[in-house]
Design a protein around this motif. Structure first.
Motif, PDB file in Angstrom:
ATOM      1  N   ASP A 160     -12.478  -5.598  -4.883  1.00  0.00           N
ATOM      2  CA  ASP A 160     -13.069  -5.416  -6.217  1.00  0.00           C
ATOM      3  C   ASP A 160     -12.104  -4.785  -7.207  1.00  0.00           C
ATOM      4  O   ASP A 160     -12.387  -4.772  -8.418  1.00  0.00           O
ATOM      5  CB  ASP A 160     -14.322  -4.537  -6.122  1.00  0.00           C
ATOM      6  N   THR A 161     -10.970  -4.258  -6.737  1.00  0.00           N
ATOM      7  CA  THR A 161     -10.105  -3.475  -7.627  1.00  0.00           C
ATOM      8  C   THR A 161      -8.671  -3.981  -7.705  1.00  0.00           C
ATOM      9  O   THR A 161      -7.885  -3.457  -8.497  1.00  0.00           O
ATOM     10  CB  THR A 161     -10.070  -2.000  -7.165  1.00  0.00           C
ATOM     11  N   LEU A 162      -8.318  -4.982  -6.897  1.00  0.00           N
ATOM     12  CA  LEU A 162      -6.961  -5.501  -6.907  1.00  0.00           C
ATOM     13  C   LEU A 162      -6.964  -6.998  -7.240  1.00  0.00           C
ATOM     14  O   LEU A 162      -7.931  -7.701  -6.954  1.00  0.00           O
ATOM     15  CB  LEU A 162      -6.279  -5.303  -5.545  1.00  0.00           C
ATOM     16  N   ALA A 163      -5.859  -7.455  -7.804  1.00  0.00           N
ATOM     17  CA  ALA A 163      -5.703  -8.885  -8.056  1.00  0.00           C
ATOM     18  C   ALA A 163      -5.630  -9.627  -6.730  1.00  0.00           C
ATOM     19  O   ALA A 163      -5.179  -9.080  -5.719  1.00  0.00           O
ATOM     20  CB  ALA A 163      -4.436  -9.127  -8.875  1.00  0.00           C
ATOM     21  N   SER A 164      -6.063 -10.871  -6.726  1.00  0.00           N
ATOM     22  CA  SER A 164      -6.105 -11.647  -5.486  1.00  0.00           C
ATOM     23  C   SER A 164      -4.729 -11.766  -4.844  1.00  0.00           C
ATOM     24  O   SER A 164      -4.615 -11.812  -3.612  1.00  0.00           O
ATOM     25  CB  SER A 164      -6.679 -13.037  -5.758  1.00  0.00           C
ATOM     26  N   ALA A 165      -3.659 -11.786  -5.662  1.00  0.00           N
ATOM     27  CA  ALA A 165      -2.307 -11.905  -5.114  1.00  0.00           C
ATOM     28  C   ALA A 165      -1.898 -10.653  -4.347  1.00  0.00           C
ATOM     29  O   ALA A 165      -1.070 -10.712  -3.440  1.00  0.00           O
ATOM     30  CB  ALA A 165      -1.313 -12.174  -6.232  1.00  0.00           C
ATOM     31  N   GLN A 166      -2.470  -9.509  -4.702  1.00  0.00           N
ATOM     32  CA  GLN A 166      -2.129  -8.254  -4.046  1.00  0.00           C
ATOM     33  C   GLN A 166      -2.984  -7.982  -2.812  1.00  0.00           C
ATOM     34  O   GLN A 166      -2.615  -7.167  -1.966  1.00  0.00           O
ATOM     35  CB  GLN A 166      -2.312  -7.080  -5.019  1.00  0.00           C
ATOM     36  N   LEU A 167      -4.114  -8.644  -2.721  1.00  0.00           N
ATOM     37  CA  LEU A 167      -5.114  -8.296  -1.708  1.00  0.00           C
ATOM     38  C   LEU A 167      -4.606  -8.415  -0.269  1.00  0.00           C
ATOM     39  O   LEU A 167      -4.815  -7.489   0.526  1.00  0.00           O
ATOM     40  CB  LEU A 167      -6.368  -9.146  -1.903  1.00  0.00           C
ATOM     41  N   PRO A 168      -3.934  -9.503   0.132  1.00  0.00           N
ATOM     42  CA  PRO A 168      -3.511  -9.594   1.535  1.00  0.00           C
ATOM     43  C   PRO A 168      -2.591  -8.460   1.963  1.00  0.00           C
ATOM     44  O   PRO A 168      -2.783  -7.850   3.018  1.00  0.00           O
ATOM     45  CB  PRO A 168      -2.794 -10.955   1.589  1.00  0.00           C
ATOM     46  N   ALA A 169      -1.579  -8.154   1.141  1.00  0.00           N
ATOM     47  CA  ALA A 169      -0.633  -7.091   1.500  1.00  0.00           C
ATOM     48  C   ALA A 169      -1.311  -5.725   1.518  1.00  0.00           C
ATOM     49  O   ALA A 169      -1.037  -4.891   2.389  1.00  0.00           O
ATOM     50  CB  ALA A 169       0.544  -7.078   0.526  1.00  0.00           C
ATOM     51  N   ALA A 170      -2.202  -5.481   0.556  1.00  0.00           N
ATOM     52  CA  ALA A 170      -2.900  -4.198   0.516  1.00  0.00           C
ATOM     53  C   ALA A 170      -3.798  -4.030   1.733  1.00  0.00           C
ATOM     54  O   ALA A 170      -3.885  -2.939   2.317  1.00  0.00           O
ATOM     55  CB  ALA A 170      -3.725  -4.088  -0.764  1.00  0.00           C
ATOM     56  N   THR A 171      -4.462  -5.101   2.127  1.00  0.00           N
ATOM     57  CA  THR A 171      -5.340  -5.039   3.290  1.00  0.00           C
ATOM     58  C   THR A 171      -4.561  -4.706   4.551  1.00  0.00           C
ATOM     59  O   THR A 171      -5.025  -3.927   5.399  1.00  0.00           O
ATOM     60  CB  THR A 171      -6.080  -6.383   3.463  1.00  0.00           C
ATOM     61  N   LEU A 172      -3.364  -5.270   4.690  1.00  0.00           N
ATOM     62  CA  LEU A 172      -2.537  -4.986   5.861  1.00  0.00           C
ATOM     63  C   LEU A 172      -1.992  -3.565   5.855  1.00  0.00           C
ATOM     64  O   LEU A 172      -1.533  -3.074   6.884  1.00  0.00           O
ATOM     65  CB  LEU A 172      -1.366  -5.973   5.920  1.00  0.00           C
ATOM     66  N   ALA A 173      -2.038  -2.913   4.694  1.00  0.00           N
ATOM     67  CA  ALA A 173      -1.485  -1.567   4.587  1.00  0.00           C
ATOM     68  C   ALA A 173      -2.455  -0.488   5.051  1.00  0.00           C
ATOM     69  O   ALA A 173      -2.083   0.683   5.117  1.00  0.00           O
ATOM     70  CB  ALA A 173      -1.078  -1.278   3.146  1.00  0.00           C
ATOM     71  N   LEU A 174      -3.690  -0.857   5.381  1.00  0.00           N
ATOM     72  CA  LEU A 174      -4.704   0.142   5.719  1.00  0.00           C
ATOM     73  C   LEU A 174      -5.294  -0.121   7.097  1.00  0.00           C
ATOM     74  O   LEU A 174      -5.611  -1.254   7.438  1.00  0.00           O
ATOM     75  CB  LEU A 174      -5.822   0.125   4.672  1.00  0.00           C
ATOM     76  N   LYS A 175      -5.442   0.939   7.872  1.00  0.00           N
ATOM     77  CA  LYS A 175      -6.134   0.853   9.158  1.00  0.00           C
ATOM     78  C   LYS A 175      -7.452   1.618   9.056  1.00  0.00           C
ATOM     79  O   LYS A 175      -7.622   2.484   8.192  1.00  0.00           O
ATOM     80  CB  LYS A 175      -5.287   1.468  10.278  1.00  0.00           C
ATOM     81  N   ASP A 176      -8.364   1.294   9.953  1.00  0.00           N
ATOM     82  CA  ASP A 176      -9.618   2.038  10.000  1.00  0.00           C
ATOM     83  C   ASP A 176      -9.420   3.389  10.673  1.00  0.00           C
ATOM     84  O   ASP A 176     -10.118   4.346  10.363  1.00  0.00           O
ATOM     85  CB  ASP A 176     -10.678   1.232  10.762  1.00  0.00           C
ATOM     86  N   GLU A 177      -8.448   3.453  11.568  1.00  0.00           N
ATOM     87  CA  GLU A 177      -8.162   4.709  12.277  1.00  0.00           C
ATOM     88  C   GLU A 177      -6.671   4.795  12.539  1.00  0.00           C
ATOM     89  O   GLU A 177      -6.042   3.823  12.960  1.00  0.00           O
ATOM     90  CB  GLU A 177      -8.930   4.770  13.598  1.00  0.00           C
ATOM     91  N   TYR A 178      -6.107   5.965  12.292  1.00  0.00           N
ATOM     92  CA  TYR A 178      -4.694   6.216  12.572  1.00  0.00           C
ATOM     93  C   TYR A 178      -4.581   7.141  13.778  1.00  0.00           C
ATOM     94  O   TYR A 178      -5.380   8.073  13.935  1.00  0.00           O
ATOM     95  CB  TYR A 178      -4.015   6.858  11.364  1.00  0.00           C
ATOM     96  N   THR A 179      -3.606   6.856  14.607  1.00  0.00           N
ATOM     97  CA  THR A 179      -3.334   7.712  15.759  1.00  0.00           C
ATOM     98  C   THR A 179      -2.055   8.472  15.493  1.00  0.00           C
ATOM     99  O   THR A 179      -0.967   7.889  15.454  1.00  0.00           O
ATOM    100  CB  THR A 179      -3.202   6.886  17.052  1.00  0.00           C
ATOM    101  N   PHE A 180      -2.176   9.774  15.298  1.00  0.00           N
ATOM    102  CA  PHE A 180      -1.023  10.610  15.027  1.00  0.00           C
ATOM    103  C   PHE A 180      -0.605  11.301  16.312  1.00  0.00           C
ATOM    104  O   PHE A 180      -1.293  12.206  16.804  1.00  0.00           O
ATOM    105  CB  PHE A 180      -1.342  11.640  13.940  1.00  0.00           C
ATOM    106  N   GLY A 181       0.507  10.879  16.873  1.00  0.00           N
ATOM    107  CA  GLY A 181       0.980  11.459  18.129  1.00  0.00           C
ATOM    108  C   GLY A 181       1.949  12.592  17.900  1.00  0.00           C
ATOM    109  O   GLY A 181       2.386  12.868  16.782  1.00  0.00           O
ATOM    110  N   LEU A 182       2.287  13.284  18.992  1.00  0.00           N
ATOM    111  CA  LEU A 182       3.266  14.366  18.984  1.00  0.00           C
ATOM    112  C   LEU A 182       2.835  15.563  18.139  1.00  0.00           C
ATOM    113  O   LEU A 182       3.666  16.338  17.705  1.00  0.00           O
ATOM    114  CB  LEU A 182       4.623  13.871  18.450  1.00  0.00           C
ATOM    115  N   LEU A 183       1.562  15.696  17.904  1.00  0.00           N
ATOM    116  CA  LEU A 183       1.107  16.804  17.063  1.00  0.00           C
ATOM    117  C   LEU A 183       0.514  17.893  17.943  1.00  0.00           C
ATOM    118  O   LEU A 183      -0.567  17.731  18.499  1.00  0.00           O
ATOM    119  CB  LEU A 183       0.063  16.320  16.045  1.00  0.00           C
TER     120      LEU A 183
END
Length: 361
Positions: A160-183
């Motif tokens: 709803d907030t990005l141009a269609s050309a930006q959507l695929p790359a932006a979607t790949l930039a986000l995960k539902d959960e991040y695993t932060f190791g070595l902490l």
């Protein structure tokens, strides 16, 4: 001794860059030739099996004869020949996979082919490996962490907030959960402690974020009408050429977090974003979230925001250990640079660490 011309260092830097680029292109060509060879061998074996009923014994003889003929070459084991056959059969009939078979190395193909059966999932890891220059060890770690599934389940308002050309790359930039190791964090860790632990190994953090990010700064200062505001982490996403604001929360997601991030993005776009860059994106990383609450909180927000959760691990896979410093080495480096805050528990110490760093990892 001949005096060094004033512009010699610039010349040397340019020559080194050209050499590295040539080496990279040469490696790419070698990899593509190897993949093409393995593809052709897989095709020959598959066709002979279908036409002449080749069995296990014929492939074993073929492997033995090839190893004798090409004693200095590896890759002609019986198992690898069967992998070539499988590779050809599974990828040759798939329209989305066939064009990208030459994009990554054989070893990485084997990892992905062995762990993923869905063509879209295989395509995801192939493209991410190519785009982010993932090593074999990183590919294995991302497969284990189920990066594809986490990307599919990610919550955001990008459509709803990005141009269609930006959507695929932006979607790949986000995960539902991040695993932060070595902490090395206790269950009762603070946001400051989480932030500093991530900064302690920025390279691993950026790999977990997706690999195509560079680190700009932490506690990034913004000012409006005499008031100061600080973004926990500010990154730059190279694929979209945009700033990415990351807020860390050790609590469950609250609707007001979206409003605050929307405010930060407005300031970044007005005061920090360069004319050639795309609008900024926000990522809120919380300890937990209610998916319905996130959905309603983002529904009427006009800036691109994603909401994710995080988990912590303190175990580094053996194959990744050579790439990261030990805790003792990290402490030694920080001591040597004089960057350890005098009061680690104080929030104001973050302002002293508002450093600007170049591209990492």
């Amino acid at each position: 001794m001949t005096p060094t011309p004033p512009d010699y260092q610039h010349l040397l830097t340019a020559v080194k860059q050209r050499v590295r680029e040539a080496q990279y292109r040469a490696l790419q060509q070698v990899n593509q030739q190897q993949i093409q060879l393995y593809w052709d061998l897989g095709q020959l074996i598959a066709e002979r099996q279908q036409e002449h009923g080749w069995g296990k014994g014929v492939v074993e003889n073929l492997a033995s004869d090839l190893q004798k003929e090409f004693a200095g070459m590896s890759g002609f084991s019986v198992q690898n020949l069967w992998y070539m056959r499988q590779f050809y059969l599974e990828y040759s009939t798939n329209e989305i996979l066939q064009p990208v078979v030459g994009e990554i190395s054989w070893a990485k193909h084997l990892l992905i082919m062995g762990k993923c059966k869905d063509p879209q999932e295989r395509l995801f890891y192939i493209l991410q490996t190519r785009n982010n220059n993932w090593t074999k060890a990183v590919v294995a770690q991302q497969l284990k962490a189920q990066a594809y599934q986490k990307t599919l389940n990610a919550q955001h308002n990008f459509a709803d907030t990005l141009a269609s050309a930006q959507l695929p790359a932006a979607t790949l930039a986000l995960k539902d959960e991040y695993t932060f190791g070595l902490l090395a964090l206790t269950p009762e860790h603070s946001e400051y402690e989480l932030e500093q632990a991530l900064l302690g190994n920025v390279r691993r953090f950026l790999i977990e974020m997706g690999g195509d990010f560079t680190f700009i700064g932490n506690q990034y200062r913004l000012e409006l009408e005499g008031q100061e505001y600080f973004i926990d982490l500010l990154l730059f996403y190279r694929e979209l050429q945009c700033l990415v604001a990351v807020e860390l929360k050790i609590t469950e997601f609250q609707p007001e977090y979206a409003g605050k991030m929307n405010f930060y993005l407005s300031l970044l776009n007005e005061r920090v974003k360069k004319p050639h860059e795309q609008p900024s994106i926000g990522i809120i990383i919380c300890q937990s979230k209610q998916r319905t609450v996130v959905e309603f909180a983002l529904r009427d927000v006009n800036k691109p925001i994603g909401v994710a959760t995080y988990t912590l691990t303190d175990t580094l896979p053996a194959e990744l250990r050579p790439f990261f410093p030990s805790n003792d080495e990290l402490v030694r480096r920080l001591d040597a640079r004089g960057r350890r805050p005098a009061n680690p528990g104080g929030r104001n110490a973050l302002k002293l660490l508002n450093c600007k760093c170049g591209a990492v990892g």
